[in-house]
Write a protein that holds these residues in place. Sequence first.
Motif, PDB file in Angstrom:
ATOM      1  N   ALA A  38     -47.916  40.990  37.864  1.00  0.00           N
ATOM      2  CA  ALA A  38     -47.219  41.855  37.214  1.00  0.00           C
ATOM      3  C   ALA A  38     -47.631  43.272  37.667  1.00  0.00           C
ATOM      4  CB  ALA A  38     -47.738  41.666  35.639  1.00  0.00           C
ATOM      5  N   LEU A  39     -48.788  43.565  38.149  1.00  0.00           N
ATOM      6  CA  LEU A  39     -48.991  44.791  38.722  1.00  0.00           C
ATOM      7  C   LEU A  39     -48.227  45.051  40.190  1.00  0.00           C
ATOM      8  CD1 LEU A  39     -52.949  44.943  38.126  1.00  0.00           C
ATOM      9  CD2 LEU A  39     -51.248  46.399  36.847  1.00  0.00           C
ATOM     10  N   VAL A  40     -48.167  44.174  40.827  1.00  0.00           N
ATOM     11  CA  VAL A  40     -47.654  44.169  42.245  1.00  0.00           C
ATOM     12  C   VAL A  40     -46.257  44.533  41.938  1.00  0.00           C
ATOM     13  CG1 VAL A  40     -46.862  42.949  44.300  1.00  0.00           C
ATOM     14  CG2 VAL A  40     -49.192  42.708  43.360  1.00  0.00           C
ATOM     15  N   ASP A  41     -45.533  43.649  40.845  1.00  0.00           N
ATOM     16  CA  ASP A  41     -44.033  43.817  40.404  1.00  0.00           C
ATOM     17  C   ASP A  41     -43.857  45.321  40.069  1.00  0.00           C
ATOM     18  OD1 ASP A  41     -41.564  43.231  40.069  1.00  0.00           O
ATOM     19  OD2 ASP A  41     -41.888  42.211  38.053  1.00  0.00           O
ATOM     20  N   CYS A  42     -44.741  45.784  39.238  1.00  0.00           N
ATOM     21  CA  CYS A  42     -44.826  47.135  38.524  1.00  0.00           C
ATOM     22  C   CYS A  42     -44.658  48.078  39.812  1.00  0.00           C
ATOM     23  CB  CYS A  42     -45.779  47.551  37.659  1.00  0.00           C
ATOM     24  SG  CYS A  42     -45.341  46.515  36.063  1.00  0.00           S
ATOM     25  N   ARG A  43     -45.364  47.820  40.665  1.00  0.00           N
ATOM     26  CA  ARG A  43     -45.566  48.942  41.941  1.00  0.00           C
ATOM     27  C   ARG A  43     -44.195  48.765  42.749  1.00  0.00           C
ATOM     28  NH1 ARG A  43     -47.462  48.440  47.507  1.00  0.00           N
ATOM     29  NH2 ARG A  43     -48.275  50.215  48.134  1.00  0.00           N
ATOM     30  N   GLN A  44     -43.561  47.782  42.598  1.00  0.00           N
ATOM     31  CA  GLN A  44     -42.301  47.837  43.252  1.00  0.00           C
ATOM     32  C   GLN A  44     -40.955  48.153  42.721  1.00  0.00           C
ATOM     33  OE1 GLN A  44     -42.475  43.701  44.644  1.00  0.00           O
ATOM     34  NE2 GLN A  44     -43.955  44.121  46.498  1.00  0.00           N
TER      35      GLN A  44
END
Length: 261
Positions: A38-44
């Motif tokens: 989820a954090l990786v998704d938020c970053r992108q």
Amino acid sequence: MTSPLLFTVENKIATLTLNRPERRNAFNEEMLALWTAALVDCRQRDDVNVIVLTGAGKAFCSGGDIKDMIDRLEGGAPAQKGFLDEVHEVAKAMERLDKPVICAINGAATGAGLDMALMCDLRFCSDQARLASTYAKVGLVPGDGGAFFLPRLIGLAKALELLWTGEWVSPEEAERMGLVNHSVPHDKLMPTVYEFARKLAEGPSVALRLIKRATYEGLRSDLTTHLDMMSSHYAVAAGTEDHKAAIASFVNKKQPVFRGK
């Protein structure tokens, strides 16, 4: 089957909710994998400007799931494997995320659960919450960054006191010592957090992200290096449409509308 982590996005605010209330939101392998993703998704994602982290039920997070840890040990896995392969991935993903992250501590945050809150940029705390770094009480050390984050927030001596004793900290004391930004009545926690998050989400997102990068890098660099970096950051911010819109709005005595460009 209910997901151990809920992930929603609305009005440029992503909400990550730890969702194992029956286990006081203790994290297991599945939750950690979803958390990192989820954090990786938020970053992108371009439709996410701010991230809010909170817990379902009465607790924020009680750290690692003891039952899960026992099962790992009985299965022959080394004690540090969960931290190295899964828990630390959350910390690394958080460090790479240059968007504002706000933690809404809705209940008890203990051990690695407190560490997870410390990773966030800001912390808002319910007046029903309690916080403690409980590692020493069970003969362990802060395995998820607590000894890194805590002294940077509240100073070395106070951090050592909390890390060595594992004593509980009340919401009022946490606010006084700078462990949390604000302590608010429990029923006002999420409205207060979202009101603040909306201000950031509607702000000049490029500038806010550059400010976050600069602030954290400033903790690790000397003044000359920092000023050199800020020269380039300033040039980037000055070239954005948001900056131009802000200048035009100031001249015309209007409220600027930022578009993150």
